[in-house]
Design an enzyme around this catalytic site. Structure first.
Site, mmCIF file in Angstrom:
data_model
loop_
_atom_site.group_PDB
_atom_site.id
_atom_site.type_symbol
_atom_site.label_atom_id
_atom_site.label_comp_id
_atom_site.label_asym_id
_atom_site.label_seq_id
_atom_site.Cartn_x
_atom_site.Cartn_y
_atom_site.Cartn_z
ATOM 1 C CB CYS A 1 -1.016 -0.036 1.199
ATOM 2 S SG CYS A 1 -2.390 0.855 0.931
ATOM 3 C CG HIS B 1 -2.940 -3.393 4.075
ATOM 4 N ND1 HIS B 1 -1.764 -2.687 4.854
ATOM 5 C CD2 HIS B 1 -3.278 -2.363 3.429
ATOM 6 C CE1 HIS B 1 -1.766 -1.425 4.631
ATOM 7 N NE2 HIS B 1 -2.783 -1.042 3.941
ATOM 8 C CD GLU C 1 0.145 -5.828 5.947
ATOM 9 O OE1 GLU C 1 0.051 -6.332 4.912
ATOM 10 O OE2 GLU C 1 -0.517 -4.514 5.976
#
Ligand code: GLN
Length: 185
Positions: free
Chosen positions: A78, A169, A171
């Site tokens: 991002c 994302h 994560e």
């Protein structure tokens, strides 16, 4: 050793994924921290703020120098992907590291309210859970860039040499497949 740039943004979630993968990882806040890292993750956050902090502690030039020499693999998520791009569109664009030949449009999906989750099938990795949070859109990729995943026609995961960029994302939802792939670069 995988470094996670920890000046701003969601570096802690990246550390969690790396820990789950039993990878050797450390947070990077200075040039000294970066020594010994073969890989670096530039997390999501605010690209303008992150660029300013990177420049003021000297990490910007150090990262650029090592990356250009082929001495550092980088995964930008991002805001991190925005900084990797060669061209950034949108208001108040930050400076760019220019390591991936692509044009990226900041905040192209709108504000926080337009953030969303999506599951994507990646041919190489199977089903991957992705969160798009004030995400940018990749609107052009150069010849050297390989697109690994698209969402609604736009590339969302791309690679060029030892650089990997995702507009989403992985994560944020504890997804590990993309990090595992990065560790192989
Ligand atoms: N919109 C942010 C920026 O321009 C990126 C958002 C994110 O990293 N989740 O820096």
């Amino acid at each position: 050793m995988i470094g996670v740039l920890a000046l701003q943004g969601d570096f802690a979630e990246h550390m969690d994924v790396l820990q789950a993968l039993h990878a050797m990882a450390k947070e990077v806040r200075s040039i000294t921290d970066l020594e010994g890292c073969s890989h670096l993750i530039i997390p999501g956050g605010e690209s303008t703020v992150m660029a300013r902090l990177m420049q003021s502690c000297g990490l910007w030039d150090c990262i650029l120098d090592r990356a250009q020499k082929g001495d550092l693999a980088i995964f930008g998520t991002c805001a991190g992907a925005i900084l990797l791009a060669s061209e950034i569109h949108g208001k108040n664009a930050p400076p760019s590291l220019g390591l991936v030949d692509m044009t990226i449009d900041r905040n192209a999906y709108g504000s926080q309210l337009q953030s969303f989750h999506a599951d994507m099938d990646l041919s190489t990795m199977g089903r991957v859970q992705c969160a798009f949070i004030r995400a940018p859109k990749i609107i052009r990729t150069g010849k050297a860039v390989e697109t690994l995943a698209t969402y609604e026609g736009n590339p969302v995961l791309v690679t060029q040499g030892r650089f990997l960029a995702s507009t989403f994302h992985p994560e944020a939802r504890g997804e590990r497949a993309v990090h595992r792939m990065f560790m192989g670069l």
